[in-house]
Design a protein around this motif. Structure first.
Motif, PDB file in Angstrom:
ATOM      1  N   ALA A 131       0.862  -1.187   0.000  1.00  0.00           N
ATOM      2  CA  ALA A 131       0.000   0.000   0.000  1.00  0.00           C
ATOM      3  C   ALA A 131       0.887   1.222   0.000  1.00  0.00           C
ATOM      4  O   ALA A 131       1.995   1.205   0.570  1.00  0.00           O
ATOM      5  N   ALA A 132       0.412   2.283  -0.613  1.00  0.00           N
ATOM      6  CA  ALA A 132       1.208   3.508  -0.687  1.00  0.00           C
ATOM      7  C   ALA A 132       1.441   4.102   0.696  1.00  0.00           C
ATOM      8  O   ALA A 132       2.480   4.724   0.940  1.00  0.00           O
ATOM      9  N   TRP A 133       0.496   3.916   1.629  1.00  0.00           N
ATOM     10  CA  TRP A 133       0.638   4.493   2.952  1.00  0.00           C
ATOM     11  C   TRP A 133       1.495   3.637   3.886  1.00  0.00           C
ATOM     12  O   TRP A 133       1.698   3.996   5.052  1.00  0.00           O
ATOM     13  N   CYS A 134       1.959   2.491   3.416  1.00  0.00           N
ATOM     14  CA  CYS A 134       2.789   1.599   4.229  1.00  0.00           C
ATOM     15  C   CYS A 134       4.257   1.919   3.972  1.00  0.00           C
ATOM     16  O   CYS A 134       4.792   1.587   2.900  1.00  0.00           O
ATOM     17  N   VAL A 135       4.914   2.566   4.927  1.00  0.00           N
ATOM     18  CA  VAL A 135       6.301   2.976   4.743  1.00  0.00           C
ATOM     19  C   VAL A 135       7.214   1.751   4.630  1.00  0.00           C
ATOM     20  O   VAL A 135       8.152   1.731   3.828  1.00  0.00           O
ATOM     21  N   THR A 136       6.949   0.717   5.428  1.00  0.00           N
ATOM     22  CA  THR A 136       7.762  -0.493   5.340  1.00  0.00           C
ATOM     23  C   THR A 136       7.668  -1.109   3.960  1.00  0.00           C
ATOM     24  O   THR A 136       8.663  -1.618   3.419  1.00  0.00           O
ATOM     25  N   CYS A 137       6.462  -1.068   3.366  1.00  0.00           N
ATOM     26  CA  CYS A 137       6.292  -1.599   2.014  1.00  0.00           C
ATOM     27  C   CYS A 137       7.177  -0.853   1.022  1.00  0.00           C
ATOM     28  O   CYS A 137       7.837  -1.468   0.175  1.00  0.00           O
ATOM     29  N   GLN A 138       7.194   0.470   1.119  1.00  0.00           N
ATOM     30  CA  GLN A 138       7.982   1.261   0.171  1.00  0.00           C
ATOM     31  C   GLN A 138       9.480   1.028   0.372  1.00  0.00           C
ATOM     32  O   GLN A 138      10.245   1.006  -0.598  1.00  0.00           O
ATOM     33  N   PHE A 139       9.895   0.842   1.625  1.00  0.00           N
ATOM     34  CA  PHE A 139      11.309   0.565   1.893  1.00  0.00           C
ATOM     35  C   PHE A 139      11.717  -0.760   1.252  1.00  0.00           C
ATOM     36  O   PHE A 139      12.758  -0.861   0.579  1.00  0.00           O
ATOM     37  N   ASN A 140      10.912  -1.804   1.465  1.00  0.00           N
ATOM     38  CA  ASN A 140      11.226  -3.114   0.879  1.00  0.00           C
ATOM     39  C   ASN A 140      11.204  -3.062  -0.645  1.00  0.00           C
ATOM     40  O   ASN A 140      12.009  -3.718  -1.317  1.00  0.00           O
ATOM     41  N   LYS A 141      10.273  -2.261  -1.191  1.00  0.00           N
ATOM     42  CA  LYS A 141      10.135  -2.181  -2.647  1.00  0.00           C
ATOM     43  C   LYS A 141      11.383  -1.575  -3.275  1.00  0.00           C
ATOM     44  O   LYS A 141      11.803  -1.975  -4.376  1.00  0.00           O
ATOM     45  N   ARG A 142      12.005  -0.630  -2.583  1.00  0.00           N
ATOM     46  CA  ARG A 142      13.148   0.080  -3.154  1.00  0.00           C
ATOM     47  C   ARG A 142      14.487  -0.543  -2.764  1.00  0.00           C
ATOM     48  O   ARG A 142      15.538  -0.071  -3.207  1.00  0.00           O
ATOM     49  N   THR A 143      14.444  -1.566  -1.905  1.00  0.00           N
ATOM     50  CA  THR A 143      15.693  -2.234  -1.516  1.00  0.00           C
ATOM     51  C   THR A 143      15.681  -3.686  -2.001  1.00  0.00           C
ATOM     52  O   THR A 143      16.120  -3.976  -3.110  1.00  0.00           O
ATOM     53  N   THR A 144      15.146  -4.586  -1.187  1.00  0.00           N
ATOM     54  CA  THR A 144      15.209  -6.016  -1.518  1.00  0.00           C
ATOM     55  C   THR A 144      14.522  -6.342  -2.839  1.00  0.00           C
ATOM     56  O   THR A 144      15.067  -7.075  -3.676  1.00  0.00           O
ATOM     57  N   LEU A 145      13.320  -5.813  -3.070  1.00  0.00           N
ATOM     58  CA  LEU A 145      12.567  -6.173  -4.274  1.00  0.00           C
ATOM     59  C   LEU A 145      13.117  -5.506  -5.525  1.00  0.00           C
ATOM     60  O   LEU A 145      12.672  -5.830  -6.634  1.00  0.00           O
ATOM     61  N   SER A 146      14.040  -4.569  -5.376  1.00  0.00           N
ATOM     62  CA  SER A 146      14.701  -3.961  -6.532  1.00  0.00           C
ATOM     63  C   SER A 146      16.144  -4.444  -6.682  1.00  0.00           C
ATOM     64  O   SER A 146      16.854  -3.990  -7.586  1.00  0.00           O
ATOM     65  N   ASN A 147      16.560  -5.338  -5.803  1.00  0.00           N
ATOM     66  CA  ASN A 147      17.921  -5.842  -5.839  1.00  0.00           C
ATOM     67  C   ASN A 147      18.148  -6.661  -7.116  1.00  0.00           C
ATOM     68  O   ASN A 147      17.381  -7.583  -7.412  1.00  0.00           O
ATOM     69  N   PRO A 148      19.178  -6.345  -7.913  1.00  0.00           N
ATOM     70  CA  PRO A 148      19.408  -7.085  -9.166  1.00  0.00           C
ATOM     71  C   PRO A 148      19.561  -8.587  -8.955  1.00  0.00           C
ATOM     72  O   PRO A 148      19.096  -9.385  -9.771  1.00  0.00           O
ATOM     73  N   GLN A 149      20.184  -8.991  -7.844  1.00  0.00           N
ATOM     74  CA  GLN A 149      20.367 -10.416  -7.575  1.00  0.00           C
ATOM     75  C   GLN A 149      19.022 -11.103  -7.354  1.00  0.00           C
ATOM     76  O   GLN A 149      18.795 -12.224  -7.841  1.00  0.00           O
ATOM     77  N   VAL A 150      18.131 -10.423  -6.635  1.00  0.00           N
ATOM     78  CA  VAL A 150      16.795 -10.983  -6.405  1.00  0.00           C
ATOM     79  C   VAL A 150      16.005 -11.057  -7.707  1.00  0.00           C
ATOM     80  O   VAL A 150      15.355 -12.065  -8.010  1.00  0.00           O
ATOM     81  N   LEU A 151      16.052 -10.004  -8.507  1.00  0.00           N
ATOM     82  CA  LEU A 151      15.315  -9.996  -9.768  1.00  0.00           C
ATOM     83  C   LEU A 151      15.835 -11.064 -10.722  1.00  0.00           C
ATOM     84  O   LEU A 151      15.062 -11.707 -11.443  1.00  0.00           O
ATOM     85  N   GLN A 152      17.153 -11.278 -10.741  1.00  0.00           N
ATOM     86  CA  GLN A 152      17.713 -12.339 -11.578  1.00  0.00           C
ATOM     87  C   GLN A 152      17.254 -13.713 -11.107  1.00  0.00           C
ATOM     88  O   GLN A 152      16.977 -14.604 -11.923  1.00  0.00           O
ATOM     89  N   ALA A 153      17.153 -13.894  -9.794  1.00  0.00           N
ATOM     90  CA  ALA A 153      16.687 -15.182  -9.262  1.00  0.00           C
ATOM     91  C   ALA A 153      15.228 -15.420  -9.625  1.00  0.00           C
ATOM     92  O   ALA A 153      14.834 -16.545  -9.967  1.00  0.00           O
TER      93      ALA A 153
END
Length: 749
Positions: free
Chosen positions: A664-686
């Motif tokens: 959700a846009a109002w979930c700060v933890t969601c936005q943090f995870n979206k811009r770190t772990t879920l955008s990590n090139p290693q994760v996306l390659q996996a």
């Protein structure tokens, strides 16, 4: 004159303002028709509503409830469009509705007199169930030993459970109870019972059937004699009462055949690959075809029950013990029930949830949501100096404010869910008007911290100084403010505890919410009761004025975040409307700090302009989500696609793993995870290497389908990350996901 400025962020007046905002959010989120019924503590009723089914306990007793007189009980189910529950044989999937009666001595409930079901195809599966409205009647015997209560009333109760499905399936359960005068005639639902009786398969002595095992050993030849003349020459519908004997999804004319010869009905039916040993007899239902609209989903108007012997023996399917994948799926399905019986919630499970809530509340202090209040609250201890008693009272009052606020939010959430609303943790921020109100609040707080104005300039000194004369109330309301800011966040350990809480009776659920508040306040209680821990804090001095102004920027940063959240809900027009209102409000506050006639003329003009502007901007602040904005938030390039139950089911049916980001846009933890772990090139390659489809479930505005899916995973808020693979149980990751955690989960599929 001292240059040390007071720290008004914890003033009594600010908390009063907060109460007004919270009251506004309550009015905006509470439907007019909602009745706040809190789980098992609610007064028993003869009807209940789940998100997908309305259920009512009904009675038919024309001569009253007395020994020897006819009595029928029933469960009247009304399904939401496209949802269905199941017959006694659910078919290829599903579970039949179950009724657990609670009746006084002398009353004995029989088995459900099942009406003929509809044939419901879902993909390659064929199920037998009911859509729309159906009454499940239960013939009941009134024994000679029956006697009503001393006041002439009789109490009837039932615990009803069912599996309701569309594409996804959700177990549901309700507890129904009714008290009726025993001597009175009860015929309100007579027409429903008559209609249900007409749909019950008839048993005629003239009908005789026989099954014969085909020479192939894979089929049964079925011959039926004595069917009424109205059935002759008709293509009959076939419903087996045994679940694992026949291939339910077999197609007429392709996998099985039927024909008439000299008034005798013949059929050749394929056996199931999961058939057991050969029984001596089989019971089936044969029905006339349905004419008119919606033929595929209507039940036959007339049907007959046939009990026929089986000649010959088939080879039972050699089934090994249940597969680990199926066992895991069944265990996960059992855990999905949003309303489990209170007896199933063991004391140990509840205490584990309480401990999880306590730890989650403690970790909530580390979430970005709470930063604007965290530092200010810690510095509040500096103002008390060596006054240990004031510190301890302030710590206890702050704890009381945090605990009661969590309990109040939990009670509101449980009440709205009991009234049929599809809501989860953080539900208040799904309303654009609540977002706008919070943006106004934090704008005013930011201007005050920056020194643009002092509340004492607008109010009598007696009112402005209330927080100095009532520090305990001030500390209590600062706990309320902290919870209001922290409520959008879900810290580690919170997700499982909240998901567990919403399925419990009210008293147990509110205990978990109270544990969250206690965990959040625990650091301040320790600091207030252990003065030695405060030695590292700097002494009061001129630096506090600088710090106060510096804290204006986190407050205004919160406004930026809230404006962005509003944009995800309403689009660019909503952001523009909010910023215009905030600009005008800021100008009005500045004007009121001036002196002389300029203050009054300019203030009156800006106040009139604000009064004119607010109604004009109102429609933009509550506009429906813009499709393009939602799509842009849900899709990132070609990697992420919007989530839907249909898309998820289709991908799994194709054999593709799925990773779902509930955000959700109002979930700060969601936005943090979206811009770190879920955008990590290693994760996306996996993800790409394992051919995982990425789906994003955007819960920024209320979406009942996402709420239902979260409930099925045992969660009540975001963020939630789940990895799904065909034939495997869902893997739910932690709220603060790490690269290693995601990579490990992918290696296990």
């Amino acid at each position: 004159m001292s240059s040390v400025l007071p720290l008004p962020p914890v003033s009594f007046l600010w908390r009063c303002w907060l109460w007004l905002v919270l009251a506004l959010s309550l009015l905006l989120t509470l439907p007019v028709q909602a009745q706040l019924v809190l789980g098992a503590s609610a007064k028993p009723s003869d009807r209940a509503a789940t998100p997908h089914v309305q259920a009512q306990l009904v009675v038919h007793a024309p001569q009253g409830i007395a020994p020897g007189q006819p009595l029928a009980l029933g469960l009247l189910l009304t399904h939401q469009p496209d949802w269905h529950t199941y017959w006694k044989n659910a078919g290829d999937s599903g579970l039949p509705t179950q009724l657990d009666w609670d009746l006084p001595p002398g009353l004995q409930a029989g088995e459900i007199a099942w009406p003929v079901p509809q044939q419901i195809r879902v993909g390659d599966l064929l199920n037998y169930g009911y859509e729309g409205q159906v009454l499940l009647p239960v013939p009941t015997t009134v024994g000679a030993d029956f006697a009503p209560d001393s006041d002439g009333m009789v109490r009837l109760g039932v615990r009803a459970s069912w599996l309701v499905c569309r594409v996804e399936c959700i177990p549901e359960e309700v507890l129904l109870q009714i008290r009726l005068p025993a001597a009175q005639s009860h015929v309100t639902f007579a027409s429903n019972f008559v209609a249900a009786s007409a749909k019950e398969p008839k048993h005629l002595e003239s009908i005789h059937g026989e099954f014969t095992v085909n020479t192939s050993g894979e089929r049964l030849d079925f011959v039926v004699k004595g069917l009424p003349a109205e059935a002759h020459g008709q293509e009959l519908a076939f419903y087996p009462e045994a679940a694992d004997t026949f291939r339910h999804a077999a197609v007429l004319g392709q996998d099985w055949q039927q024909r008439w010869a000299d008034g005798v009905w013949h059929a050749s039916l394929p056996l199931s690959d999961m058939r057991g040993e050969t029984p001596p007899r089989l019971e089936v239902v044969l029905g006339l075809p349905v004419t008119g609209s919606n033929v595929a989903t209507q039940a036959p108007a007339v049907a007959w029950r046939v009990s026929a012997p089986v000649q010959g023996q088939w080879q039972a399917a050699q089934l090994a013990e249940i597969s680990p994948a199926l066992a895991a799926a069944l265990a996960a399905n059992q855990a999905k029930s949003p309303l489990p019986p209170s007896s199933n919630a063991s004391a140990s499970s509840w205490w584990l949830a309480v401990v999880g809530g306590l730890i989650g509340g403690l970790l909530l202090n580390l979430m970005p949501c709470v930063f604007p209040v965290l530092a200010i609250k810690l510095l509040g201890f500096s103002r008390h100096g060596s006054d240990v008693r004031a510190q301890r009272l302030g710590g206890l009052a702050y704890t009381a404010g945090a605990v009661l606020s969590f309990v109040a939010l939990g009670a509101l959430l449980l009440g709205l869910r009991a009234a049929g609303e599809q809501l989860g943790w953080g539900f208040q921020l799904q309303n654009p008007l609540v977002i706008s109100g919070l943006a106004v609040l934090f704008t005013v707080l930011g201007l005050n911290l920056a020194g643009v104005f002092e509340f004492g300039q607008f109010l009598p000194s007696g009112v402005a100084g209330l927080h100095l004369r009532h520090p305990v109330a001030d500390a209590f309301l600062s706990g309320v403010l902290a919870v209001a800011i922290a409520s959008p966040c879900t810290a580690p350990f919170m997700g499982a505890s909240l998901g567990f809480a919403v399925g419990l009776p009210a008293a147990q659920a509110l205990g978990i919410f109270a544990a969250l508040g206690l965990g959040m306040a625990l650091p301040y209680v320790l600091l207030s009761w252990a003065p030695g821990l405060l030695r590292w804090l700097p002494r009061p001095g001129p630096w506090m004025a600088t710090f106060r102004r510096a804290m204006a920027f986190p407050m205004l940063a919160t406004v930026v975040w809230l404006a962005w959240v509003l944009g995800q809900q309403t689009g660019a027009d909503g952001i523009a409307a909010l910023l215009a209102l905030l600009l005008t409000l800021s100008a009005l506050i500045w004007a009121l700090t001036l002196r002389g006639l300029t203050r009054w003329w300019l203030g009156a003009a800006l106040l009139a302009f604000l009064a004119w502007m607010a109604p004009s901007m109102w429609p933009y602040l509550q506009a429906a989500p813009v499709a393009s904005a939602t799509a842009n938030n849900a899709v990132v390039g070609d990697l992420w696609q919007p989530w839907s139950p249909e898309a998820q089911a289709q991908l799994l049916a194709q054999g593709r793993p799925v990773f779902v980001d509930y955000t959700a846009a109002w979930c700060v933890t969601c936005q943090f995870n979206k811009r770190t772990t879920l955008s990590n090139p290693q994760v996306l390659q996996a993800f790409s290497r394992h051919e995982v489809q990425l789906l994003r479930a955007d819960w920024t505005r209320q979406d009942p389908r996402i709420t239902q899916s979260l409930n099925a995973l045992g969660r009540s808020g975001v963020p939630v990350y789940v990895l799904l693979a065909p034939g495997q149980a869902p893997v739910v990751l932690t709220e603060l996901i790490s690269t290693d955690e995601v990579l490990q989960a992918l290696e296990n599929i």
